[in-house]
Write an enzyme that holds these catalytic residues in place. Structure first.
Site, PDB file in Angstrom:
ATOM      1  N   GLY A 144      14.372   5.144   6.615  1.00 40.59           N
ATOM      2  CA  GLY A 144      15.038   3.958   7.169  1.00 40.59           C
ATOM      3  C   GLY A 144      16.486   4.226   7.551  1.00 40.59           C
ATOM      4  O   GLY A 144      16.792   5.194   8.263  1.00 40.59           O
ATOM      5  N   ASN A 203       0.837  -1.193   0.000  1.00 37.96           N
ATOM      6  CA  ASN A 203       0.000   0.000   0.000  1.00 37.96           C
ATOM      7  C   ASN A 203       0.870   1.241   0.000  1.00 37.96           C
ATOM      8  O   ASN A 203       0.419   2.347   0.250  1.00 37.96           O
ATOM      9  CB  ASN A 203      -0.948   0.006   1.212  1.00 37.96           C
ATOM     10  CG  ASN A 203      -2.189  -0.828   0.912  1.00 37.96           C
ATOM     11  OD1 ASN A 203      -2.731  -0.773  -0.184  1.00 37.96           O
ATOM     12  ND2 ASN A 203      -2.608  -1.632   1.877  1.00 37.96           N
ATOM     13  N   GLN A 238       2.274   3.984  -1.712  1.00 38.38           N
ATOM     14  CA  GLN A 238       1.953   4.687  -2.952  1.00 38.38           C
ATOM     15  C   GLN A 238       3.219   5.057  -3.718  1.00 38.38           C
ATOM     16  O   GLN A 238       3.271   4.988  -4.947  1.00 38.38           O
ATOM     17  CB  GLN A 238       1.137   5.944  -2.605  1.00 38.38           C
ATOM     18  CG  GLN A 238       0.422   6.590  -3.778  1.00 38.38           C
ATOM     19  CD  GLN A 238      -0.518   5.626  -4.522  1.00 38.38           C
ATOM     20  OE1 GLN A 238      -1.099   4.723  -3.921  1.00 38.38           O
ATOM     21  NE2 GLN A 238      -0.644   5.801  -5.829  1.00 38.38           N
ATOM     22  N   ASP A 298      10.597  -7.796  -0.444  1.00 40.65           N
ATOM     23  CA  ASP A 298      11.076  -7.700   0.930  1.00 40.65           C
ATOM     24  C   ASP A 298      12.523  -7.219   0.879  1.00 40.65           C
ATOM     25  O   ASP A 298      13.288  -7.653   0.019  1.00 40.65           O
ATOM     26  CB  ASP A 298      10.980  -9.055   1.651  1.00 40.65           C
ATOM     27  CG  ASP A 298      10.936  -8.869   3.165  1.00 40.65           C
ATOM     28  OD1 ASP A 298      10.527  -7.779   3.639  1.00 40.65           O
ATOM     29  OD2 ASP A 298      11.311  -9.797   3.900  1.00 40.65           O
ATOM     30  N   THR A 299      12.852  -6.305   1.778  1.00 37.93           N
ATOM     31  CA  THR A 299      14.185  -5.689   1.775  1.00 37.93           C
ATOM     32  C   THR A 299      14.799  -5.762   3.158  1.00 37.93           C
ATOM     33  O   THR A 299      14.095  -5.664   4.161  1.00 37.93           O
ATOM     34  CB  THR A 299      14.069  -4.199   1.358  1.00 37.93           C
ATOM     35  OG1 THR A 299      13.629  -4.131   0.013  1.00 37.93           O
ATOM     36  CG2 THR A 299      15.409  -3.484   1.468  1.00 37.93           C
TER      37      THR A 299
END
Ligand code: IMP
Length: 192
Positions: free
Chosen positions: A149, A8, A10, A68-69
């Site tokens: 992050g 989700n 955007q 996935d990171t």
């Protein structure tokens, strides 16, 4: 062709739709009315990306992909890895996560690390994965204010600026996510 991206976010959606052009209509979880908390409870990026993509495929019977990171730090034996978002606790606080990493690496000379993204694509029940990696090192203190992050403490190899000191187009030229996405886009363009 319609393709669901199990996110989700955007920003991620727009980035990929832009790269795909208009042959593929990218849909978000919201577009398919999926509000489920999709499980991702494995120990590897590969398994988590796969788990998320199969969850959507099996439930909605629609072609899809999931990503996935993780940030993998050699001195920490690959951690935070799959725990990257919540390394310092469940509230996913980036500052706390970075502080934890910096504490754990205090006085440590070997600071090699990499961001790694894995994308799992499922088309007509067949899965294929794509990987994107950017290698670098962990700085001794935060540098820069952009991005998100772990960007302020990550210095990509061959650069003098952290990810948080780059603008988005600069980061996207070399980032793990862009590299994985480009592989996905090339594959889709060839096969669809
Ligand atoms: P996700 O799988 O894209 O949600 O990423 C998991 C976590 O890895 C994020 O919550 C961030 O902490 C970290 N991460 C992923 N991509 C990046 C990036 O490009 N820069 C900095 N941190 C990132």
């Amino acid at each position: 062709m319609e393709l669901v991206f199990a996110t989700n976010n955007q920003h991620k959606l727009e980035e990929i739709q832009h790269l795909l052009g208009n042959t593929i209509n990218l849909l978000s979880l919201k577009d398919i009315n999926c509000t489920d908390e999709i499980p991702e409870d494995h120990n590897t990026l590969e398994e988590n990306a796969s788990q998320k993509a199969w969850y959507i495929y099996n439930k909605y019977k629609i072609n899809c992909f999931a990503d996935d990171t993780g940030l993998e730090i050699d001195h920490l034996k690959g951690k935070p890895g799959v725990l990257s978002a919540r390394y310092a606790g469940e509230n996913k606080d980036s500052q706390a996560n970075m502080n934890k990493v910096l504490d754990e690496l205090t006085g440590i000379k070997t600071r090699k690390a990499r961001f790694r993204t894995v994308i799992s694509l499922i088309i007509d029940g067949k899965e294929i994965q794509f990987e994107g990696i950017v290698s670098g090192s962990i700085l001794t203190e935060k540098q820069g204010l952009s991005g998100f992050g772990y960007d302020p403490i990550f210095l990509p190899d061959g650069f003098v600026h952290s990810f948080a000191e780059m603008n988005l187009p600069e980061k996207n030229k070399i980032s793990h996510r862009a590299r994985a996405i480009n592989k996905l886009v090339n594959y889709l363009k060839k096969t669809i």
